[in-house]
Design an enzyme around this catalytic site. Sequence first.
Site, PDB file in Angstrom:
ATOM      1  N   ALA A 241       0.822  -1.216   0.000  1.00  0.00           N
ATOM      2  CA  ALA A 241       0.000   0.000   0.000  1.00  0.00           C
ATOM      3  C   ALA A 241       0.859   1.271   0.000  1.00  0.00           C
ATOM      4  CB  ALA A 241      -0.939  -0.014   1.197  1.00  0.00           C
ATOM      5  N   HIS A 242       0.191   2.406  -0.046  1.00  0.00           N
ATOM      6  CA  HIS A 242       0.880   3.694  -0.157  1.00  0.00           C
ATOM      7  C   HIS A 242       1.754   3.992   1.050  1.00  0.00           C
ATOM      8  CE1 HIS A 242      -2.995   5.847   1.450  1.00  0.00           C
ATOM      9  NE2 HIS A 242      -2.786   4.723   2.056  1.00  0.00           N
ATOM     10  N   ASN A 243       2.913   4.582   0.752  1.00  0.00           N
ATOM     11  CA  ASN A 243       3.847   5.050   1.769  1.00  0.00           C
ATOM     12  C   ASN A 243       4.506   3.940   2.572  1.00  0.00           C
ATOM     13  OD1 ASN A 243       1.716   7.543   1.560  1.00  0.00           O
ATOM     14  ND2 ASN A 243       3.783   8.245   1.934  1.00  0.00           N
ATOM     15  N   SER A 261       1.660   2.976   5.010  1.00  0.00           N
ATOM     16  CA  SER A 261       2.608   3.685   5.884  1.00  0.00           C
ATOM     17  C   SER A 261       3.410   2.772   6.803  1.00  0.00           C
ATOM     18  CB  SER A 261       1.898   4.757   6.732  1.00  0.00           C
ATOM     19  OG  SER A 261       1.298   5.713   5.890  1.00  0.00           O
TER      20      SER A 261
END
Lengths: 343, 343, 343
Positions: A241-243, A261
């Site tokens: 997922a993002h980050n 994250s």
Amino acid sequence: MKFPLTQIAQILSARIEGNADIEISNIAKIQEAQTGDIAFLANPKYEPYIYTTQASAVIVSKNFQPKQALSTTLLIVEDAYTAFSTLLLAYEKLINSPKKGIEQPAFISEKAILGENIYIGAFAYIGENAQIGNHTQIYPNVFVGENVKIGKNTIIYAGAKIYKNCIIGDNCIIHSGAVIGSDGFGFAPQTDGSFQTIPQLGNVVIEDNVSIGANTTIDRATLGATIIKKGVKIDNLVQIAHNVIVGENTVIAAQTGIAGSTEVGANCMFGGQVGIAGHLKITNKVNIGAQSGLGTDVTQENTNWQGSPAMDLKEFYRAYAVFRKLPEIYKKISELERRLNED
Amino acid sequence: MKFPLTQIAQILSARIEGNADIEISNIAKIQEAQTGDIAFLANPKYEPYIYTTQASAVIVSKNFQPKQALSTTLLIVEDAYTAFSTLLLAYEKLINSPKKGIEQPAFISEKAILGENIYIGAFAYIGENAQIGNHTQIYPNVFVGENVKIGKNTIIYAGAKIYKNCIIGDNCIIHSGAVIGSDGFGFAPQTDGSFQTIPQLGNVVIEDNVSIGANTTIDRATLGATIIKKGVKIDNLVQIAHNVIVGENTVIAAQTGIAGSTEVGANCMFGGQVGIAGHLKITNKVNIGAQSGLGTDVTQENTNWQGSPAMDLKEFYRAYAVFRKLPEIYKKISELERRLNED
Amino acid sequence: MKFPLTQIAQILSARIEGNADIEISNIAKIQEAQTGDIAFLANPKYEPYIYTTQASAVIVSKNFQPKQALSTTLLIVEDAYTAFSTLLLAYEKLINSPKKGIEQPAFISEKAILGENIYIGAFAYIGENAQIGNHTQIYPNVFVGENVKIGKNTIIYAGAKIYKNCIIGDNCIIHSGAVIGSDGFGFAPQTDGSFQTIPQLGNVVIEDNVSIGANTTIDRATLGATIIKKGVKIDNLVQIAHNVIVGENTVIAAQTGIAGSTEVGANCMFGGQVGIAGHLKITNKVNIGAQSGLGTDVTQENTNWQGSPAMDLKEFYRAYAVFRKLPEIYKKISELERRLNED
């Protein structure tokens, strides 16, 4: 093609035990090998086959102690699995040559910067200001968005998609259907129950020597970058997922998912279908068993996790051994109660 | 680009607390922000960073109560996450303009109906009688089958595939590699152990404002339609089987799977890697935790589920807390038995 | 189109009970059917609908015993599900005709061998020495690598990718985004913590009558072949690792993963999100419930497995029933201890 066993021994820095005066024409699995084949033994589960194999030679690690008589010749090396891999790499170079040239029709922006000796397959799309390093191979139907930078000696297999602004290092392998740089999954809940989409303005950075499996997805960061550090190996159908940040040489098996994250350390190993919650910090050398679900930070190296939610692997198996007996335990407790009540 | 903080405050209907006379040049994460950046604080986990951040300004919700002195300027809003999202949307409009025009070569059936101001990327395929609404963007290598209808202002990213007869609404986003309308998984067992394939003659209907993640698959109905209602947000690598209905504004995280003919209500939230059995009815506002497996209908709103099979979330965690102690409990019971036998 | 019910009865070898003198214009689900529609009843869960359905006729199995009065006409067959499937197949042949011809632009190597009556969609890629059998349909954006052999009457939907040297049989269906022949996930650990990639020199062999779902991935063997035997049905987003063998007519639901070198028998059924470890042997007719994780060989046919790690299905549910009561059990044990200590 036939190769003298002595030549193979030289490539692998191997000591020969048995008949050295033979020729090898093929590499095969120990349980299927025929005369003229070379095989290897690394996983002890396959040891019984070495006593019956038809292989002319078998690569073994130096600590291998035969328990029965052998009719095959041994090539004794430091580590059989690495030697087998080295042999396959040498063989692969003989039989496969890297693809070169630009097939038509391909779509290449006039503003793209192309390295030397590259391959661009038919129906590949290279967007504005994209850069492709020397000796890199872009297979058919690949999408490379604007401003994407791809290093040298990298292979992007058919139909992989790299969204704009993402960066991919040298010596990477990205398999078919992988999607790099899709939007992170971020939505702000509104009072009417609907969601406002949060634009994802960051990118994905994939460092050198990374492998990405088929149909794996790696989302771009909301801000900043989702980072896959050098040497990371990711299997098929994995979700990053993002980050997220994945540390060097971490290995992630198929169908695992890492939520937004989370920061993963170096040299971790995650089994298949593992789930990792968002906003966690996982230190180096952490192993997570297949199908486990990690919901907490991990601060201690060399720890092993299992279960959903995940706990110490040994504790999980001890608890699970009792779980199997729960119906019997339940009866025992009822029996204890009855006896106490009788007293 | 530099923007006066007062201008940003106006866009966000924010009250400024601290130095209002500054300029902002970038948006950044609170833990990485530098002078000139604006950041936001929504997740309490990140609160410590607000006391040390280099950000020139931080967006916070009106209920935020600083526990220490702050050196940054605050932008106080109703909801920090939504305000941050609004700011990103405004910024995105400044830096990105929608793609337009038709790149060559594309394959567009003469019988397709194209709206105005659309983008069709190279190697995209638009089948017979397909309709593409105004301002819709079809990226390279997308497949749009015959009779597909796509609304306006929708974005279909590179390499997504829409099988024939499917319908997609306005303002949707479909990410790369998503497959809409593949055959439902239906086979009639035969007496010889083989299976007869059941033709899947229905379609998929995706209403307005839906997001579909990368490499997600949504199967067509056997008869009728698989329906994704308006405002639904689906993450990457999700499986939606044939004849499923997903209610409005439901959010489905990555790698979750919903089996055939299940009806999901509105405003539900499913974590990652959730599995939901077929032929179930799930009411509105049902939350299912990551990796859970739901095997029963859910008739009560505002319920939370966890485990495989799933049960009430709090009950699951209470039971799991005891699961961790099972080896110790097992010993206790043996000890109790021993003492009773001694008596 | 309207069809006399008597004609449909003839196709299905059905006995008519009720008004035989009607015409059918559509096939519909029993809960949605209108006058003029034919529906079917196979799953007992849907039996209530047969007493209220507007369908003009309903296909039922011969063992169906109505519990209330019926206003619809019955078509009584050996097996309702198979008859429904047969009817759909007949209807599908009427409304769909196979695609034919070669759309431009397609990339077809001069050394490829093409059968008769085939379809090759725009932007499809057919590599050197690839063979495509008669009546086979290759949709747009499909990649067929060098030396790939595809049998006859097979359909490869848009954007599927077949890596070089793989073999696909007759009458197969491969859905969009499926990746056949990506590298197996094999890396030899090095002393510095990095990994040496093990070349994957084998292929994938898919026998006749196999279905492969959307975005499913099947890795090529390191040496030899990953084999999917005839009649196997694989759903979407499934991962089949290198050197796996899947036996005839085995059915694998969505998001299941099978790790390397495992051999699966014939006529097995695996639910969704199942995980199976590597190097296992699973005999024929083994059923594994959704989300289960199998870590051991299975030598006994007709066994059912559930849980992670998986155990006998009935034992799992008995243990899980007690798991739900663990907090209560924990209290009981404390109470027993207290009483014993009081004595």
